[in-house]
Design a protein around this motif. Sequence first.
Motif, PDB file in Angstrom:
ATOM      1  N   VAL A 159       0.822  -1.298   0.099  1.00 14.93           N
ATOM      2  CA  VAL A 159       0.059   0.026  -0.020  1.00 14.93           C
ATOM      3  C   VAL A 159       0.953   1.131   0.026  1.00 14.93           C
ATOM      4  O   VAL A 159       0.664   2.197  -0.753  1.00 14.93           O
ATOM      5  N   GLU A 160       1.928   1.288   0.956  1.00 14.86           N
ATOM      6  CA  GLU A 160       2.664   2.351   0.866  1.00 14.86           C
ATOM      7  C   GLU A 160       3.514   2.552  -0.524  1.00 14.86           C
ATOM      8  O   GLU A 160       3.770   3.974  -0.825  1.00 14.86           O
ATOM      9  N   GLN A 161       4.048   1.643  -1.157  1.00 16.05           N
ATOM     10  CA  GLN A 161       4.733   1.692  -2.609  1.00 16.05           C
ATOM     11  C   GLN A 161       3.795   2.175  -3.400  1.00 16.05           C
ATOM     12  O   GLN A 161       3.984   3.061  -4.367  1.00 16.05           O
ATOM     13  N   ALA A 162       2.429   1.847  -3.467  1.00 14.77           N
ATOM     14  CA  ALA A 162       1.430   2.220  -4.257  1.00 14.77           C
ATOM     15  C   ALA A 162       1.198   3.763  -4.160  1.00 14.77           C
ATOM     16  O   ALA A 162       0.902   4.334  -5.075  1.00 14.77           O
ATOM     17  N   ALA A 163       1.194   4.248  -2.932  1.00 13.23           N
ATOM     18  CA  ALA A 163       1.011   5.424  -2.825  1.00 13.23           C
ATOM     19  C   ALA A 163       2.079   6.632  -3.199  1.00 13.23           C
ATOM     20  O   ALA A 163       1.640   7.357  -3.562  1.00 13.23           O
ATOM     21  N   ALA A 164       3.333   5.865  -3.112  1.00 19.56           N
ATOM     22  CA  ALA A 164       4.092   6.715  -3.650  1.00 19.56           C
ATOM     23  C   ALA A 164       4.357   6.772  -5.078  1.00 19.56           C
ATOM     24  O   ALA A 164       4.513   7.858  -5.794  1.00 19.56           O
ATOM     25  N   SER A 165       3.825   5.680  -5.796  1.00 15.74           N
ATOM     26  CA  SER A 165       3.580   5.535  -7.319  1.00 15.74           C
ATOM     27  C   SER A 165       2.386   6.498  -7.735  1.00 15.74           C
ATOM     28  O   SER A 165       2.652   7.277  -8.691  1.00 15.74           O
ATOM     29  N   PHE A 166       1.342   6.389  -6.996  1.00 17.45           N
ATOM     30  CA  PHE A 166       0.257   7.421  -7.058  1.00 17.45           C
ATOM     31  C   PHE A 166       0.621   8.772  -7.035  1.00 17.45           C
ATOM     32  O   PHE A 166       0.131   9.567  -7.999  1.00 17.45           O
ATOM     33  N   HIS A 167       1.405   9.133  -6.141  1.00 18.41           N
ATOM     34  CA  HIS A 167       1.953  10.582  -5.857  1.00 18.41           C
ATOM     35  C   HIS A 167       2.701  10.980  -7.237  1.00 18.41           C
ATOM     36  O   HIS A 167       2.598  12.147  -7.620  1.00 18.41           O
ATOM     37  N   LEU A 168       3.570   9.976  -7.783  1.00 17.78           N
ATOM     38  CA  LEU A 168       4.146  10.353  -8.945  1.00 17.78           C
ATOM     39  C   LEU A 168       3.236  10.688 -10.061  1.00 17.78           C
ATOM     40  O   LEU A 168       3.605  11.269 -10.978  1.00 17.78           O
TER      41      LEU A 168
END
Length: 288
Positions: free
Chosen positions: A255-264
Motif C-alpha cells: 500500500v505504501e509503495q502504491a501511494a508513492a507511485s500514485f503521487h508520482l
Amino acid sequence: MNDLFDFKPKAVRFAVMGNPVEHSRSPEIHREFALQTGINLEYDRIRIDGGFEQAVSHFQASNGAGLNITVPFKVDAWKLCNRPGNQLSNRAGTARAVNTLRFEENGTIYGDNTDGTGLVTDLEQNIGLALESLSILLIGAGGAVRGILEPLLACCPARLDITNRTMSKASEMADLFGEKVNPVTLQETGRRQYDLVINGTAAGLEGQMPELDSHCIGPNTLAYDMVYGSRLTPFMEWALDNGAYAVHDGLGMLVEQAAASFHLWHGVHPQTRPVVELISKIHHVRSI
Ligand SMILES: NC(=O)c1ccc[n+]([C@@H]2O[C@H](COP(=O)([O-])OP(=O)(O)OC[C@H]3O[C@@H](n4cnc5c(N)ncnc54)[C@H](OP(=O)(O)O)[C@@H]3O)[C@@H](O)[C@H]2O)c1
C-alpha cells in the motif's frame, strides 16, 4: 454515443505488469486511492510471458499513463529507462531496478522505484519499528531487494547482512555498498540473532521459504515477509515457530509503495492507513 457529445472525463489507464500478477492487490488499492482523491482512472493486471518492451509500448500506445512493474521484470524496466531519451529517478538509478513507469507527454518514459520507501514507511510508521541501530538480515537479491537496500541503510541500522539462494547475487549486491552491507551464506545466518529479518524472496509465492538457520530468529526478532496473501506465509509460520515476537506480511509495504507511485502519477499523496485496514479486513491477518 457519438464521442463529440460524450463530455465525461476519460479515465486514464494504469496497470501492474508482471508474472504472476493474478494475486496482485494493486488494482483494489489504486481504486481506493482514486475514490479518496476523486481521480478518474482504470487500473488493470497485465500478465506477460516475455516481450517486456513490446508489451510496455503497446500499453503506452493504448492511452496508458503509467505502469507498476513487478516480478520478474524490474531490471528490464530499469534497462528500458536507462536508454538515452528516457529518464530515471536517483533512487531507481542506484537500485538498477524500476517498479513504476510514468509515460510523459513527449513519448519518453520516466522510471522510479518506490519499493524502498514503501517498506521503510510500513516498518517505521505503520508497525512502529525504529530501524536506527537495529541488526537486520535481508534475504533475497532480486529486483525488490535492489530497491530497498539504500533506503534501509539511510535509516542507520547497526548491521545489515544479506543472503540469497544464489549467493553470488547477494555478494554482488553487497559489493555495491562497500562495508555497509555484509554478505552471509544461508548456513551462516544462524551466527547471530537479528532484531529484524526481512524475507525479500519470491519463495512464498510458491508456498516455499529460503533454507535459513533458525538461530537467526529469537524473542527479540520481528520477521517481515514482503510476500502477502490470504494466510500466513511459510516464512511467517516458521518465524513464529522459532520464537519471533511478531510477524508481518508485505501488504502494508504494497500500500505504501502504491501511494508513492500514485503521487508520482497524480501529484497527490493519498491516505494509506484506511486502505491498509480495508484490504487487511478483506483478505487476512496482516500481522501477529
Ligand atoms: N509487498 C510489496 O510491496 C512487494 C514489493 C516488491 C516485491 N514484493 C515481493 O518480493 C518478492 C521478490 O520480488 P523480486 O521482484 O525481487 O523478484 P525477483 O527479481 O524474481 O527475485 C526473486 C528472488 O527470490 C529468490 N527465490 C525465488 N524462489 C525461491 C525459493 N524457492 N527459495 C529461495 N529463494 C527463492 C531468488 O533467489 P535466486 O537469486 O537464487 O533465484 C531471488 O532472490 C516477490 O514475492 C514479490 O511479490 C513485494
